[in-house]
Design an enzyme around this catalytic site. Structure first.
Site, mmCIF file in Angstrom:
data_model
loop_
_atom_site.group_PDB
_atom_site.id
_atom_site.type_symbol
_atom_site.label_atom_id
_atom_site.label_comp_id
_atom_site.label_asym_id
_atom_site.label_seq_id
_atom_site.Cartn_x
_atom_site.Cartn_y
_atom_site.Cartn_z
ATOM 1 N N CYS A 98 -31.367 -11.500 50.789
ATOM 2 C CA CYS A 98 -32.568 -10.655 50.797
ATOM 3 C C CYS A 98 -32.154 -9.191 50.816
ATOM 4 O O CYS A 98 -32.713 -8.342 50.128
ATOM 5 C CB CYS A 98 -33.426 -10.939 52.022
ATOM 6 S SG CYS A 98 -33.928 -12.642 52.219
ATOM 7 N N CYS A 101 -31.288 -6.762 47.647
ATOM 8 C CA CYS A 101 -32.335 -5.985 46.963
ATOM 9 C C CYS A 101 -33.128 -5.112 47.931
ATOM 10 O O CYS A 101 -33.460 -3.980 47.625
ATOM 11 C CB CYS A 101 -33.302 -6.913 46.242
ATOM 12 S SG CYS A 101 -32.564 -7.847 44.897
ATOM 13 N N CYS A 136 -38.883 -14.949 45.271
ATOM 14 C CA CYS A 136 -37.606 -14.238 45.391
ATOM 15 C C CYS A 136 -36.450 -15.222 45.428
ATOM 16 O O CYS A 136 -35.449 -15.049 44.742
ATOM 17 C CB CYS A 136 -37.583 -13.388 46.666
ATOM 18 S SG CYS A 136 -38.119 -11.688 46.413
ATOM 19 N N CYS A 199 -65.410 -23.999 58.690
ATOM 20 C CA CYS A 199 -64.684 -23.050 59.544
ATOM 21 C C CYS A 199 -65.680 -22.271 60.388
ATOM 22 O O CYS A 199 -65.483 -22.038 61.582
ATOM 23 C CB CYS A 199 -63.889 -22.052 58.700
ATOM 24 S SG CYS A 199 -62.792 -22.782 57.486
ATOM 25 N N CYS A 244 -56.683 -27.712 61.276
ATOM 26 C CA CYS A 244 -58.118 -27.542 61.494
ATOM 27 C C CYS A 244 -58.918 -28.484 60.592
ATOM 28 O O CYS A 244 -59.838 -29.150 61.052
ATOM 29 C CB CYS A 244 -58.535 -26.100 61.196
ATOM 30 S SG CYS A 244 -58.804 -25.103 62.673
#
Lengths: 283, 109
Positions: A98, A101, A136, A199, A244
């Protein structure tokens, strides 16, 4: 004749219950320096439904709250340390980490968590942090993708989130993401499962009330990834969504699916104005 | 050596002479109990931190024997009286023979 006496008893009996209902008024300051906004006015798009939005931190017990107020006490920081190692670890066919870059995570990732999920122009899609991390890994590093809700992914999200702590969540809801946001909103208000719960039934209409032994929050995701005491690990937003939906006795969407990405965008936008807390501590 | 082991310690930078300070320690460690089995039914060998000590200027403050029931990432918080300026030395002993050390100096104001 005994009416007055009975009223007095009723008042006494309801007083402790009243104290339990709703969020508390505690202030969250992490490490004695990062002041968090855990209660603020609802964003404009939500003003029909709610006046104020609260971080889930406000609904937890004092003991659980305390764990998040100091990084040493916050068990999630162990995972942040692990992700810091992963950040600097070269993986994949391109011989990159990581850091190759993005250099130092403190600088390059400051403010990132606050605006995700967001539109990726190149890919022409709404991207969550996890999708971006895996993009990535796959395309820039030539490494294997991480499991969407796995431990490594959650830890990396936590590391990135730490760099934005205290900044207000500010997810865009218009422009190219509008369509996805509308879809997320529809999912939020759709009743699922044998219990036919949306929800909103819990987190909008009943926050502050008890659902059996649990104190219902507004279901804000500004604190994700979240260290939960119940499973002693970091939990991602999609894993929580899944939990949930499962609890409504429905077939759930898959973590990383279009539905959950849309829902994450919508739910994140409901917390616009709250501070990024991740990694938070909840029960 | 078990992987991902990292000791962390929090000690105040200074204290009044004779003051009892709060010390927090945490070591990330999987603390495999030796009671679990893997998918094939083989016992996963025990791998825990079995002893933790804290010394101040060579004097033992705390010596803990840990057993397999201790959960992952063991955390200890305790108080220690600081008679003079000096250094706390923390040592963790792993089942596999590894020793992890951490030192923290404290001033007397």
């Amino acid at each position: 004749m005994n009416f007055k006496a009975m009223t007095a008893i009723a008042v006494i009996a309801t007083a402790p219950l009243a104290a339990l209902a709703g969020p508390d008024e505690d202030k969250l300051v992490v490490n004695g320096e990062i002041e968090m906004v855990t209660k603020t006015a609802a964003p404009a798009h939500l003003s029909d439904a709610l006046d104020e939005i609260y971080s889930g931190w406000r609904f937890r017990s004092d003991e659980t709250q305390a764990l998040q107020m100091d990084d040493f006490d916050n068990p999630a920081m162990v995972f942040v340390d692990q992700a810091q190692d992963a950040w600097d670890t070269v993986e994949g066919t391109e011989g990159k980490s990581c850091a190759s870059c993005h250099d130092s995570v403190e600088e390059s990732m400051a403010g990132v968590r606050a605006v995700y999920p967001k539109w990726n122009e190149e890919a022409g899609e709404v991207r969550t942090l996890a999708m971006q991390i895996n993009d990535c890994r796959e395309n820039k590093m030539g490494a294997e993708k991480w499991k969407y809700t796995g431990g490594q992914m959650a830890a990396m999200e936590a590391l990135i989130s730490v760099q934005s702590r205290g900044m207000p969540v500010n997810v865009a809801i218009d422009g190219p993401v509008k369509e996805t946001w509308e879809k997320g909103k529809e999912i939020y208000y759709t009743r699922y499962g044998q219990l036919e719960l949306s929800c909103a039934n819990c987190h909008e209409q009943n926050y502050g009330n008890m659902i059996r032994a649990d104190h219902l929050s507004q279901g804000q995701i500004n604190g994700f990834p979240t260290y939960r005491l119940k499973n002693a690990k970091l939990n991602t937003a999609h894993a929580r969504f899944k939990g949930c939906v499962r609890d409504t006795r429905a077939e759930t969407f898959k973590p990383g699916s279009d539905e959950f990405v849309a829902l994450e965008l919508y739910v994140a936008s409901r917390g616009n104005g709250l501070s990024v807390e991740g990694p938070s501590v909840r029960n | 050596m078990a992987s991902g082991v990292k000791p962390r310690v929090k000690v105040p930078k200074s204290a009044a002479a004779g003051e009892a300070v709060t010390i927090k320690t945490l070591i990330s460690h999987k603390m495999e109990s030796g009671q679990r089995k893997d998918k094939e039914g083989n016992v996963i060998p025990r791998s825990i931190i079995n002893r933790f000590t804290c010394e101040f200027n060579g004097q033992m403050v705390l010596d803990v024997t840990m057993e397999p029931a201790i959960s992952t990432n063991p955390y200890f918080q305790f108080e220690a009286t600081v008679p003079e300026a000096g250094e706390f030395a923390f040592t963790w002993y792993d089942d596999d023979g590894s020793v992890y050390e951490e030192k923290k100096a404290i001033k007397v104001a």
